[in-house]
Structures are given as structure tokens and as C-alpha cells.
Scaffold this active site. Structure first.
Site, mmCIF file in Angstrom:
data_model
loop_
_atom_site.group_PDB
_atom_site.id
_atom_site.type_symbol
_atom_site.label_atom_id
_atom_site.label_comp_id
_atom_site.label_asym_id
_atom_site.label_seq_id
_atom_site.Cartn_x
_atom_site.Cartn_y
_atom_site.Cartn_z
ATOM 1 N N HIS B 152 10.457 12.230 51.724
ATOM 2 C CA HIS B 152 11.243 11.764 50.570
ATOM 3 C C HIS B 152 11.946 12.948 49.901
ATOM 4 O O HIS B 152 12.226 12.902 48.708
ATOM 5 C CB HIS B 152 10.357 11.068 49.530
ATOM 6 C CG HIS B 152 9.507 9.969 50.074
ATOM 7 N ND1 HIS B 152 9.874 8.649 50.051
ATOM 8 C CD2 HIS B 152 8.285 10.003 50.678
ATOM 9 C CE1 HIS B 152 8.908 7.911 50.584
ATOM 10 N NE2 HIS B 152 7.941 8.711 50.977
ATOM 11 N N SER B 273 35.056 29.795 48.139
ATOM 12 C CA SER B 273 35.957 28.846 47.512
ATOM 13 C C SER B 273 37.258 29.531 47.146
ATOM 14 O O SER B 273 37.288 30.734 46.910
ATOM 15 C CB SER B 273 35.274 28.284 46.266
ATOM 16 O OG SER B 273 36.217 27.898 45.302
ATOM 17 N N ASN B 281 29.699 28.474 51.036
ATOM 18 C CA ASN B 281 29.652 27.062 51.424
ATOM 19 C C ASN B 281 29.372 26.876 52.906
ATOM 20 O O ASN B 281 29.870 27.633 53.736
ATOM 21 C CB ASN B 281 30.983 26.392 51.093
ATOM 22 C CG ASN B 281 31.228 26.314 49.598
ATOM 23 O OD1 ASN B 281 30.281 26.221 48.815
ATOM 24 N ND2 ASN B 281 32.485 26.385 49.208
ATOM 25 N N TYR B 313 39.684 -7.639 84.711
ATOM 26 C CA TYR B 313 40.311 -6.518 84.027
ATOM 27 C C TYR B 313 41.183 -7.035 82.894
ATOM 28 O O TYR B 313 41.933 -7.991 83.060
ATOM 29 C CB TYR B 313 41.172 -5.704 85.003
ATOM 30 C CG TYR B 313 41.712 -4.461 84.351
ATOM 31 C CD1 TYR B 313 40.951 -3.299 84.312
ATOM 32 C CD2 TYR B 313 42.953 -4.462 83.725
ATOM 33 C CE1 TYR B 313 41.430 -2.151 83.681
ATOM 34 C CE2 TYR B 313 43.435 -3.327 83.093
ATOM 35 C CZ TYR B 313 42.672 -2.180 83.067
ATOM 36 O OH TYR B 313 43.132 -1.065 82.426
ATOM 37 N N GLN B 318 42.082 -0.052 78.702
ATOM 38 C CA GLN B 318 42.823 1.202 78.721
ATOM 39 C C GLN B 318 42.696 1.968 77.404
ATOM 40 O O GLN B 318 42.701 3.200 77.399
ATOM 41 C CB GLN B 318 44.293 0.890 79.003
ATOM 42 C CG GLN B 318 45.206 2.071 78.877
ATOM 43 C CD GLN B 318 46.657 1.660 79.059
ATOM 44 O OE1 GLN B 318 47.070 1.295 80.144
ATOM 45 N NE2 GLN B 318 47.426 1.705 77.987
#
Lengths: 492, 492, 492, 492
Positions: B152, B273, B281, B313, B318
Site C-alpha cells: 500500500h 527544469s 527529473n 481475409y 492490413q
């Protein structure tokens, strides 16, 4: 639960909170499994002298008596706590307080789901087998019954109903292969992983796994409680099966339309309209199509939920299992019903004479020109194409093709005449003839299809054998668990 | 194409129509495969005397020369027609017109996709192996590095980074199992199924399958051209893998946040940033998380398209293949990048002292009470729970637990004192101690994890062996095809 | 980028890391928007004296010159940094270093996407309008052309092609409603939200919004950079549209099969087979069906990615936008092509005589019994149902119904004879008659459909008016931006 | 049903077939609506003299009495037939046989679903309003409570809890906008469309629509019975709402982890572990996250089913509606529970002092350099970046920044010293200061957030007003229906 878990760390839970998060009502599906796990775990604790024999006896007896008495209601967290509460009630807190020693709800719930999943999976395999049997029985009646083979939903080349049904058999067979492989990954035992890190008590995970019929321990303890990929794999199997089944059902719906007119649905499995008295609607097939496609939706719903969840147990998992059981119920129900419908489907008596289907012999006509008249295939393709166009423009069919017409068309298109005799044309445009000439491996000729049917019967036997073997294994484990418990209890 | 297929049946196609439906640009992925199929098919036709040796030689030579010359552009239908056009240009219509004898684009395209898929799948397995290798190398450095085991997302019990990484290894290992099983179902050959009904020419489907490295013929001809369940199965494998990978990546993102502070990302794989100079980051990990989740979306997109399509087919097929290749490219790219990042991840030096993590010893403290003081587990659970609450209320951690405090809490909660000595408490609350005591099978103790690492190295070797074996098989088939063609051409 | 952002906090990024995460190649779609935002933002900073006029002039001039020079390659992060780099190159770091003052990539990218989205949405609306126009033009030709109305794919009641096409129009019209509503939510401006908390400089968000043509500021700054629900809403609109379009296309595919035989596709938009010369395949429609269904998959793929992402900007967002542009390209392309096909569709000349369709008059026959003979509807329904069954059993159609037969059937089923005259039967079983009698609001009678067509033309005009108005607004804003910049630059 | 519909066309249905396809158990949700529709339709038939007054009276009386008596069981098709059966039982077949005159189950079921949907939608709007109210009440308590604003899950810039909660409010507000717009499209009446082609009886569709509270007739009759896009739109709204809610909940889960330590969940809405006594788990939030994500799955499940279905009614539709009701129940339940949890959430007392959060002032420190020292932003960004790195390397925080350190760093990085005074640094690094300085529109400054709260209260009032107005409209229609029926029955 408040009484059992709360007193220490947290103030009592709000009633609506318990009700909201409770999985108790869904847990009815796995209650027996949870009791069995508790038995196996306690037996092992006793065998390893982690819990003393006397206490273990009391607990095991309580577990033995408990099954029928447990009531699941949304006022309790889940079945795990319900079982513990029941045992504590029977043997007192002093003894019962050790029921949960060296295990956790995290390993227990995944073990219980896997045990139930084994059953569901075997039941699904049996239902698929039943459907395959129906396909074979119908196929045997229709080795020479011409039906159109469609591509792009346009009549392409003639096949037989038997040939078509074998194709459906083979798609189901691949689902069976996948299910058997998945079974092996489901049948691994998380018990003993505890919350996520096993325990400092010297338990035997192998023993518990053996008593519960698993083929092996799911080793790494974090992985054991954390993974739900077995659930995704299971749902993916059902989703792929669903895709194949909806394609089969789509064909049946189309082929039983008034416009296609290939098949006739049995009255007892068709419905009419509340307003249009002429209607004979394929409601059941449409319902199967829709339900199977919703099963496919369950895969993505669960995948979305699992995606990017952190490792370890997360409560989100609880919401997934009901989707799993629903998916099985739906799949098994739909396949069983499909068997019944397929068993009674009839081919419309006069269907093979439908004019637009005559053109399905066109490829064979071109092949004949190649074979008998040494014309390159691409040229033959063009001549026959032009012939078809000429016939359609005059409202005729390929049955109206004549050597003269063929020659004319050839002259016009390719500037060269063509000497074909009447018998050649007749042979090449007779649909049954065409089918019989397609005797390459896997082709629609009655002899080849008969051969394929024989082979598939053996595949069916193998599937049945596999189910029996697995069931026997599970029964034996269950007997071992019961008898070992009885030994500890001195009952035998 | 208009020239090749149109002259007979239909008026010329609109240019925008061809461009709209053309798959030519996507077909570049399977061009080599299509040429190889044509070679194998023509060789078989010659061997079976369906096409005379001289014509076959010319066509095979043209195919031999053709590879580099074929240009795919949206002005032609697809690669199949481009190859035919090229051959006809080289050998003339009289001879080249038989290139397509006894086969169709329907069997050819599915065969080509399966051939390409074998390669992609093997490449993916290798990439997964590489990632597993990185996990093992990192794990070996961190057998005693404590990290929190979360449930959790709350610190639950202490494990080691090595134990954690083995869990990730095992999830990948199950993906490898699935991929190997899928390979077997992909590696079946549709060639010779023609449009859907085989052909009246007495071709050998087994011979073509052998020349193209397939393990068997996909028997029923309607099924052979009609099924796309292999494609769904492939995408399902990738989707399940994606779910597991996103969970791993989610952990890495969380663990490298300033707030969790477990891991330190390498500078070269982190970004700052444009406005906040303090930021570090985890862009790469977020990108991996997003891309893998989009791969999962491809499964459902394709399943939706296939669902309820009629048999035979359909042009819809495709549109599916590009999704397949994209899914592979993305998966392979993300896994390769993940290997690089994981290889350089560091554990923050002071992390194990984080106060909130001290409570992860609580379970072991309770276990100690059970083991040494004969208290039922549920009672011990309550005592320790109350202890934790008392400590938190005073802003303390479990390191501040003393025998006296434990006794007070016990008296208050359960109305009974508790005689525990200092050493017991110290031992039970030392996280490394706790980890070392969890030596059950699959547990986090360094010795057990070392054992698991040894076993997993062998699993890795087995995977590598499997890839080699499959690659060898494909190479041998390719050599057989080339040498057989050379024989017919009199080149050797 | 390394140079611009790295020197302080982080060591240089690995080259493969930049390439892996770079969105530069996708950003080509929004490059112009990014430059415009920079212009508007810098203009506002100058107007508010946050940046001095001289510096602002230099930067604005550089932005003015910059458009064509910017090259996007995967070696840079994204278009934001490319623009900044270009400006710095032109005016030096001293001045150019303020380009990013009081803004961030976070607000900028969402603003740019919304600006591009406005264009795409307007283009889609125009394409839908074009398709609606085609539907109306075809409908006007077919006010009296009978086609079957199907339920459960069984012929149910007769309607006209015009009536059918109006139904398709109306479904598209609801998509237009949704798109117009979504436009209002897209057209809100995040600029000035900065990274997530606005800025301590006293900027004017309203002014920037006005210069960029937005109708309002997206107020709360965390919400402004964090939300992607506009993107989900946009994809949901496309997904619902896709569902409606695939249903239309499915009808066209079915109706142009040889078996249904309702419609004839134009040769130039149909394809034949490489092997079966008789085929006339609806490839284009199948491709549209598949592509539109894949668009729907994009919704769930993106929803999965967004689901449960923490607030604030996350790099995952970057992966979503390409899906958005692809979805638009596909939708617009498919709808444009569908217009062309629909414009040339023909109704098969002899179609209305198809025997199985005669039964579509059954409801009207029952209605006639109610109206003229005072028989309760449910009873009439049964009589006609029995009549249908009797006719089918004898291989006849409803055209063979006679007063005598009706009376016989009535006697047998309900034990009461029935006196109906010949004219009544003839009138009730003539399909055109039936259609003309269904003149209730929304019904298929030619007069009612003509009325509906008139109303829908007005709806189309309203849509066109809406597009014009929005386009004008955007053009005016663009002019205001350009002229305001020119004023600052002293160019006018 | 067999009795009512079967006798004519078809032999009796198999019992398992009826049970399999029956929607009776699900129809309990729309039973009242179906009865009301029958009343309105019969009333209109009487008013238009299509059914004579006497018969209409009998039927209306039977409908009036019927509600409580109808028992739905899987032995009957659906609620439509159950109502008809009940009426026939009450008034006999002669009169009751006209109940279904000029209507069909096809128009009736879609009308009933739309009526129920109106109620569910209004209930959802009210629940959303309640949640918004809670957000505002909490926000008012926390105008100055600092929390981290995260991007990429790294602390980015300081905001307040109030500012954060307004962002959540605004996301919900957009859902409300969408729901109100969808309501208008749901509230259109299909009745009178019949099976698909209206009827030859001169009914008034407008009158029925008015009596059932609809704002307009859904005009084209094929469209009216065929479309399910309103259902997809409804589910898309719920899916987008779900995405926003899971993002909010994800924040709450993360922020209440021991590691983040921003928020404290109320004990009564948190759970502990069965094994780890220290745990305080956010089970409820995890359950909400999972359930909302499963709601999103329902969208795609239904879209898959609808995709490419032919026009007209198809039985597949029946399987969709249960998903719709489940989605509403789940959404409403989760949102209501979320309100309760949010109302009791507390901010951890000492949270704002967390060392890693100090760096959130970095942007403002750079801004200060720009503002007070005329340094270009990009340069300031680099200086502060280097400062951050230096501090982290020494294990310090931004609170330890001094003018001297800043000058050193500046010299080192950019080769120029920097004269900043102590007060400037202190002001720029005080988080509350920073927040208060961000007073741009939409920013986190307490004054600006207070203004936003005032505006949002008015938005809430508008929503409530909208719900009241809709509810009044529906109540009035219901009264009109009841009183008109009473007039016909001579009851008043």
C-alpha cells in the site's frame, strides 16, 4: 475485524468504510480455498514444531468444523478475517491467536485465487472440448456440403461446411494450447511469502505447496505477493478466445440472414419480433457476440488498473478478481450455449444453386487454362475476369459460360482466340468438382477433410487426458491434506 | 498494379483510392520475406513439375536479382504486386505470369508477417536477457543493502535491493516463458493455403514450410489465411510485459523522488527544469512508463478491430501489422534504455537511517514475542501496534523502543506486564538483523538471495541457448533455400 | 539544450538519453504555435515593463526572423529549447536569457497543443460537413428508392435510401455538436501558469490569452499545467465518431456484398483479387472501418496513461500528443475518402424485387388487419406470422399472399375466418405503398424525408457559419499579435 | 412470451434459450419507465382516436394497477413482454392485444434507458457538487497551509493546500459542464420510431415526448432506434471523470505515505495490516482508484461492442446497459466516499519544515536575481542550479544558503561575483513569502485563492440551480402524465 486487528494501532474504522472496502461478498468464491490454506499452513506449523501439537489440533479441528458456519457479510473486511474470527470463537484467543502466525493475507489471497483459477480453467477447457466435439459431429455430416468461402465478405472459392468447421476447431485448439500453458504458471504457490518478506520462523513453503496441489513454490517472496501477471495472462487468453468466438458467431449471424441464406437456425434458438411477424432473429448469437466482446473489455480494464502500480500488495488488486470470475462465467456460459446452437444448425436445402455463388469457380477456370492450355496464370486471370464481367453485364452467371464466349472474350481482351471444349468448362465450373480437386494438405476436398477430422479427434482425446490428469493431481492433494489433518487430529 | 490485375474485371482504380489503401510503405518491413517466399514457392513448383524448369529458372533468377531494385511507393497496392511487377519486367509476361500460380496474397502476407515476427521476437528475448543480466549484476552489489519493502506504498518490512531486483527478474522470466511458447505458435506456415481453399495444383506445402524455416504447416487452409490470433497473442505478451515493466519503473520513479529518497538516478539519465534549477527529473523513466502503457493500448486497439470480423481475409488485417511493428520497436527500445539506467542507479548513502522506516521491524518484534515469550501472534500484534502508536504520538521511532515502554504498553492494552530484555529488543529492531533472519525459501536474507541469483544465472543461460538454437534453425533454412535455388539455376 | 539548462545543477546528459526522450521530431506540428506564444509572452512582458523595451525589441525581432531557421532534430530536447537556442544565438545570452522569464515549458506546451487542436478540430468539422453534404445530395436522388431496413440483420421493414442516409446525417450531426462544445473547453489559455504556481512577476495572463485568440484564461495555475482532460475529451469525441462511422461503413460493406446485393460500389473505388478474377472487394471501406476502430483504441491507450498520474506536469504527457495528431489525420483522411465513395455509390437496378424482402410488408399487413378489420394487434401479429411461415414452407413470398390463404391461416391459428379483399392485400404488400404510408414525423415517406432534408440543410449552414466565426476570431487574434509586435518593433 | 409472440411464425423457444438471452433481471432498473411509456403511448393513441376510448381506459387502468404486481424472472424475455402479459391478464387478449400497437420494443427500450439515465446523471451531478463543497470547505481552512507543488513527482514550487484543492475543483467543474451538455443529447425521445420506420398510424410523437418530459423528439426513426452514441458519450464522460478522480486519489495516497508525509488520513478511514502492526494503509483510496479505473474500462468494452454493428436494433445492445448502470453506481459510490475522506484529512503538523522541500524556493531565488540584480533569467537559473548542487553535495538545504555562498558559486560558474544581501536571500527562500508573492491570476497567494473560492461558490450554486430546474421539469411531466391519464379514466 475491528476487534481482531484494530485495538493497537488505529482507532475503530467507520462502518461505511468497512462496508465500502469489504470484499467479503466476493470472497464467497474462494472461501473453501482459504479454509484449506489455513489447514495446510497450520499442519505444516505443527509438523515443524512452530506451533505446538495441542494448539494445532484445536485449530485444525475448528477449521474442520468451520466451513458451513462462516457467514460472509459486508460488515467484515474479508473472508480471511471471517475464518480467523470463527476459529478464535471456537478455540479462544490464546490458541486461535496463532492462526495467522508466519503468514499474511497477502500470500493467502493470491494462493486462494490461484487455486480457484485452476478449477475454472479446467472447467473452461472441458467446455471448449464439448464445443469441439459438436463441431466434429456436424462436420462429419457435411463433408460434401458446399458453402461459400468468403474473403472481404464476397464469395471467393467453394469449400464445404466440414472444412469451415475444422477451421473453427483449429482456432479453439490454439486457445486450448494457451490455456494449458497458462495453467502451469497459475499453478505456483505464493504461500509462505507472508506480507512480502517471508518470515523469521523456519517454515516449509514446499510442504504447503504440496498439500495444496501446486507444482512448485513461487519463489521470490516479494514477487509472490506482488505479481498479478498471471491474472492478466488468464484474461488475455479469454480475450483472444473471445475474438475467435465472435468471428465464428459473426459468420453464423451473417450466414443465417435472409440475404445470405446459407444456414437455417433452429426455431428453438431463434426469436421473432414484438412487431414484425416475419422475423426470425439470431438473438442468442448476438448475445454471445456481445458478451464475448465484453470479456475482452475486462482484459483492458484490469490491465489499466495494474499498469504502473507500485510493487507489493495494493488494495487495487481486490477489485480485479470479480472481473476474473465474471469473465469465466460468461465465457463458459456462452461456449456451452454456442455448442447447443451449432449442434442444431441446418444448411438451407437449395442454397448451393444461388446464382451469385457460381462465380466462385472462376479461379479454377483460370487454373484450368493454365493447366490444359499452357496460358500464364496472370493472363488466364485476366481472361476469366473479363468473362465474369461480360456475364454479369448480361445478368448471367458462370454456369452460362461456354467455350464460344470464352474464346470471344479472349480475343477481345488479349487479341487471341482460345480453344476450350465444353467438358473442360463444365468440369471447372462445377462447385463440387472444384472442391474435390482441392486435395492439397489442409484443403477442402472431402477426403482431406476426413483425414483432418481423424487427426483432430486425437487432439481432443489428448485434451481430455490432460484435464483428467490435472484433476487427479488436485484430488490426490486434497486427499493428502485431509488425511494428514486427520492424522494430527488422531481421527485415523 | 492496375495493369497486372485490372484489365479483366474492373475499370481502373482511382489514384487516390490506391494511395489510400496501399500498404506499400509499411511493407518495407517484410519485403525480404516476400521475395524469399516467392523463391521457395517457385522452387517447389519447379521441383513438383508444375512450372517447367526453364521458366522457373528465369523467374528465380529475376527474384535473385530483384531485392535491391524494388521501390515501394504508395502508387502501388503493396509489396506483393511490386515483386510481381519487377519479375514480369525482367522475364516478360509470358513467363512471369506464373509467379502467382497456386498462391495468393492472402497466404503470402501472413507467412511474411510470421517470418518477420520470429526475428522481432528473438530480438526482444535478447533485450530482455540483457536487462536481466543488468539486474543480476546490480543485485550482486547489493545483497546487504536495505531498502523498504512497501505494501500500500507504506513501509512494511525490510528487504534488500538484491531481493527486490530478483523479484523484477522473475517477472521478466515469466514474460520470457510466454514469448517462447508464442514463438511455437507463430512459427507455423500458411503458404499453400492460397486465397483460402488451397489449389487444384498438387503443390507441397511441407516443402515450402521447410525452405522457410517453419516447424510445421498451418493446416486447414481457411484457418491459415483467416486467423490473426497469433498477432493478438503476440500483442498480449507485450501488453503483460508492459504492465510488469511499468510497475518496476513506477517504483524507480517513486524511490528516486526527494521524498522517498531511496535511490539516486545517474545525472546523465536525469533532466532538470527550464525554470526550476533545483529539479532532477526522471524524464526517461516517465517516458518508458508512458510508452509501455501505450503498447498495451495497441493490444486492445487490434482486438477491437479483429473482434467479430467475418472469416477469410479482410482488408482490416492490413491496418494491424504496423501496430505490431511499432509495439516491438517501442518495447525493445524501452527495455534497452531501462537496462542502461538500472546499471547506473545508486542507493542513497544514508537512506537506511530514515526514521519512518524503523517501524518496518514491527512484525519481527511481534514474532519475537511469540517465539521467546509464548504470546499468541494476534496478541503480540496488538501490543506492538499500541507501541507503535505510542511512539508516533511522541514523535519517536521504533529505535526508541525499550523493554520498559513495551511492558507499559502491554499492561495498558492487555492488562499484563511483559518482561523483555534489552538485547531482544535491539536484535528485533535492527533492520539488517531482521533481513538476515528471513532465510526461508525466497526470502531476503543475503544467503538465500545469493542462492537465488545462482539459479537465475542458469535460467539466463537457458534463454540464451534457446535463442541460439532458433537462430541457427532459421539460418540453416535460409542456406537451404539459397543453395537449392542455386542448384536449379545451375550456379553450383 | 545541455548548454542552456545543464551547467548548474546536473552533469551533461547522455546523448542516447536526449535522443530517447526528445520530442523534437513530433514538435514540428506545434513549432509555429510555440513561436507565436513566445511573441505574445514577450510582448506582454514589455507592455508590463517586466522586460525593458529595448531587450524585448531584440527578442521579438529574433522571433520574427526565426521561424524558417529552426531545425528540429532528436539531438535537442524539444521545440521550446530549439526556439530559445535560436533566439540566444541571434541576440546573445545577456538579452536572450530573459526569453523564458515568467513562463515555463509546462504552460507553453499545453498552450501550443490547444492552439493546434483548434485548427485540427475546425478542419475535422469542415470534413464532416462535406460528408453531410454528400449524404444529402445522394438522399435527394433516392427519395423513393426502396432499401431494406434491417434489425438483427434480418429484413424488417422497407425504408428508402434517402431515409437511411438522413439517419447517418443525424449521427454525424451529434458529433458536430460534441465537437463544438469541446472547442470551448480546448480554447482556454494556460499561459502564465508557469511551472505550476504562476510567477512573482506581475504578468497579465489575460493579455497573452487575448493575443493568442483564446476565449478565456484557464485559471488555477496547477490545474492549467496539470490537466489533460481536454485531450481525453477530444479523443473521446473522435472515438464516438469512429463508432458511428464504422457502423455506417459496415452497412455499406454488407449491402455491397454479392449476397445482400443492395448497392453497387464504383469500380474506381473497389479492388479485385490477385487470384480470384470475379472478385470486387470493398477494400477502401474495410480500411476505413479498421482505421476508425484504431482511432478508438487511441482513446483508451491515452486514458490508461493518464489514469492515476500524480498532479503537475509529468513527462508521460509528451507521449500522448502524437496519438492526438494521428487520430485527427486518420479521422479526417477516412471521412474525406468516405465522402468520395458515398458520392458514387449506386443502387442495384433490380434489387427491390428480391423475394426475401417481400416479407418486410408483414407488419403493415398486420396493421391493415387492425385498422380495417378491428383485430387486436397481437392477434393480427400472430395471423400474419402464421401466414409468413406457411408461405416460406412452400417456397413462396409475401407477394403470393391471397385473401383465401389469409383466411385459411386465420382459421387454423385462431379458429376464425377472415374476410379481406384483394385490393387490401395488394396495397399492404406493395413496398412503396408501405413506405409512403409511414409519414409520421421522422418516418420514411418521401414527403417527410424531403422535409427533413430541408431542415438538415439549415443545420449544415449553421455548422459552416460556426466554423467561419471561429476562424475569423483566430485570424483577428493573429493579426493583433503581428501588428502589436510590429508596433513595438517600430515597423509600423 | 412464447404465448404472446410465438404462436405464428416460430416453434416454441428452448427454455435455456430464453433464460440465456433474457434481460428481465436487469430490466428491473427500467420497469417503472416502461410502464410510464406504455401509459403515455396509450394515452396518445386514445387522444388521436387510434384506439377507442373504452379500450384505452381499460388498458390504462391495468397499467395504473400494474407496477407492484410485475415480477421479472429469467423465464421471460424482458420487462416489455412482462408488462404486456400483465395487461393482457388484466383486460383480456381482445383489448390488451392493442397495447403494442404502433410501437415496438426497439423504440421503447431506448426511451426507457434515456429516462433512467436522466435520473442517474442528475444524481451524479449532485454527488459531484457535494464533493466540490467539501473541497471548498477544506480549502477555506488551508489558505496559508504550504504543500509542495510537484512536477515529475519532485518538489517543484510551493503552493497551498487551498490552491491545490481549487485545482481539483476545477477539474470536476469541467466534468459537470460535459454532463450538462450530455444531458441535452440524452433527453431526446425515440418513441414512435417503432421497429425502425415509424408506423402507418397517425400517431403524435411530440405528445408522447412531452408526456415523458423530453425536450424534443429524436427525429429520424432509423436513427432513433439504432443509435447508441448517447450511451458511449455518457460512458466517455464517466471515463474522463474517472481519470481526473484517480489522479486526485493518487496524490492523496502518495501524500499520506510515511515517506511523503504531507497528509494524515483519518483513522476511521484507514486500515492496518493483519501482520504488520505499524501499518496505516489507505485502502479506501486504493479501492476508489481501482474502481474508477474499471469504470474507464467499461467505456472501451462498450465501444468495442458497438463498433461496426450494422444499423437498426441488434441484440448486442442489451448487454451494454448493465455496464452503464454499474458505471453510475460505482462512480456515485466512490465520489460520495471520497467526499467523506477528504472532509477529514489533516495536514501533518510539522510537514513544512521537511529539508528536501526547502529547494522549492529555488525558482524564486533566481527570479529575485533577475528582478533585483538585472541578471538574465537563464543566467540566474544556472547560478541557483549550481548553488543547489553545492548545498546538496554538502548535505545542506536551501535554508543554509548565504550571500557569500551565492557569490562563490556565481564566481565559479560564471566567473563573476554577486552582491546579494542577507534579507534578499531570506525573503526569497521563505516558502510562505514565496507563495504570497505569487498573486497573478490563478496563483497560490492566499488572497488570489480566496477570490477564486468566491467565484467557485457561485459556480456551485449554478450547478445546483441547473439540477433543480431539470428535476422540476421531470416532475411536472410526470404530473401531466398522471393527471391526463386520470382524466381519461374519469378519476378526476
Amino acid at each position: 475485524m475491528p476487534d481482531l486487528l484494530r485495538k493497537g494501532r488505529l482507532a475503530p474504522a467507520a462502518k461505511d468504510a468497512v462496508k465500502f472496502t469489504s470484499s467479503a461478498l466476493d470472497d464467497v468464491k474462494i472461501l473453501k480455498q482459504i479454509v484449506d490454506i489455513n489447514k495446510a499452513h497450520m499442519l505444516m506449523l505443527a509438523e515443524k514444531d512452530i506451533v505446538n501439537r495441542e494448539a494445532a489440533q484445536k485449530i485444525l479441528k475448528a477449521l474442520f468444523d468451520t466451513n458451513s458456519k462462516i457467514k460472509l457479510s459486508p460488515e467484515i473486511d474479508d473472508a480471511h478475517m471471517a475464518v480467523e474470527e470463527q476459529v478464535v470463537k471456537a478455540v479462544g484467543a490464546e490458541v486461535g491467536g496463532n492462526l495467522n502466525l508466519a503468514k499474511s493475507r497477502n500470500d493467502q489471497v493470491s494462493t486462494a485465487i490461484r487455486m480457484k483459477l485452476r478449477q475454472e480453467l479446467l472447467c473452461l477447457v472441458e467446455t471448449l472440448n464439448e464445443l469441439q466435439k459438436t463441431l466434429i459431429q456436424q462436420a462429419e455430416q457435411h463433408l460434401k456440403t458446399i458453402v461459400p468461402g468468403y474473403t472481404h465478405l464476397q464469395p471467393a472459392q467453394p469449400i464445404t461446411l466440414a472444412h469451415y468447421l475444422v477451421a473453427q476447431f483449429d482456432a479453439l485448439q490454439r486457445s486450448l494450447e494457451r490455456l494449458e500453458e497458462t495453467y502451469e504458471r497459475v499453478n505456483r504457490c505464493p504461500m509462505g511469502a507472508g506480507a512480502l518478506a517471508t518470515t523469521s520462523f523456519t517454515i516449509s513453503r514446499e510442504r504447503v505447496a504440496e498439500l495444496l496441489g501446486f507444482s512448485m513454490v513461487l519463489e521470490n517472496s516479494l514477487d509472490a505477493v506482488s505479481t498479478r501477471d498471471y491474472l492478466l495472462e488468464m484474461l488475455a487468453d479469454l480475450s483472444i478466445l473471445a475474438a475467435d468466438v465472435t468471428r465464428f458467431v459473426e459468420d453464423l449471424i451473417l450466414w443465417s440472414t435472409a440475404d445470405f441464406g446459407v444456414l437455417e437456425l433452429p426455431d428453438e434458438y431463434a426469436f421473432t419480433s414484438s412487431i414484425m411477424p416475419q422475423k426470425k432473429n439470431p438473438d442468442m448469437l448476438e448475445v454471445i457476440r456481445a458478451r464475448m466482446s465484453l470479456v475482452s473489455g475486462n482484459y483492458i480494464a484490469c490491465a489499466t488498473t495494474i499498469m504502473a502500480l507500485p510493487s507489493g500488495y495494493n488494495m487495487d488488486f481486490q477489485e480485479l478478481t470479480p472481473k476474473l470470475w465474471t469473465s469465466f462465467d460468461t465465457s463458459i456460459g456462452c461456449l456451452a450455449m454456442l455448442s447447443k446452437v451449432v449442434a442444431k444448425i441446418k444448411v438451407k436445402s437449395n442454397h448451393a444453386d444461388k446464382p451469385v455463388w457460381s462465380f466462385m469457380a472462376a479461379t479454377e477456370l483460370a487454373n484450368m487454362l493454365v493447366r490444359n492450355h499452357n496460358i500464364p496464370f496472370r493472363t488466364a486471370h485476366k481472361i476469366v475476369g473479363a468473362l465474369v464481367k461480360a456475364l454479369i453485364d448480361e445478368g448471367k452467371t458462370l454456369k452460362d459460360a461456354t467455350p464460344a464466349l470464352l474464346s470471344d472474350v479472349s480475343k477481345e481482351t488479349l487479341d487471341q482466340p482460345l480453344k476450350v471444349n465444353k467438358e473442360e468448362v463444365a468440369a471447372a465450373t462445377n462447385l463440387l468438382n472444384v472442391v474435390e480437386s482441392h486435395k492439397v494438405k489442409g484443403g477442402p476436398s472431402p477426403a482431406e477433410v476426413a483425414r483432418m477430422l481423424g487427426k483432430r479427434k486425437k487432439e481432443m482425446d489428448a485434451s481430455k487426458g490432460w484435464v483428467s490428469q490435472k484433476k487427479n493431481g488436485l484430488t490426490k492433494a486434497e486427499e493428502m491434506l485431509e488425511s494428514s489433518v486427520r492424522v494430527v487430529l488422531g481421527l485415523k
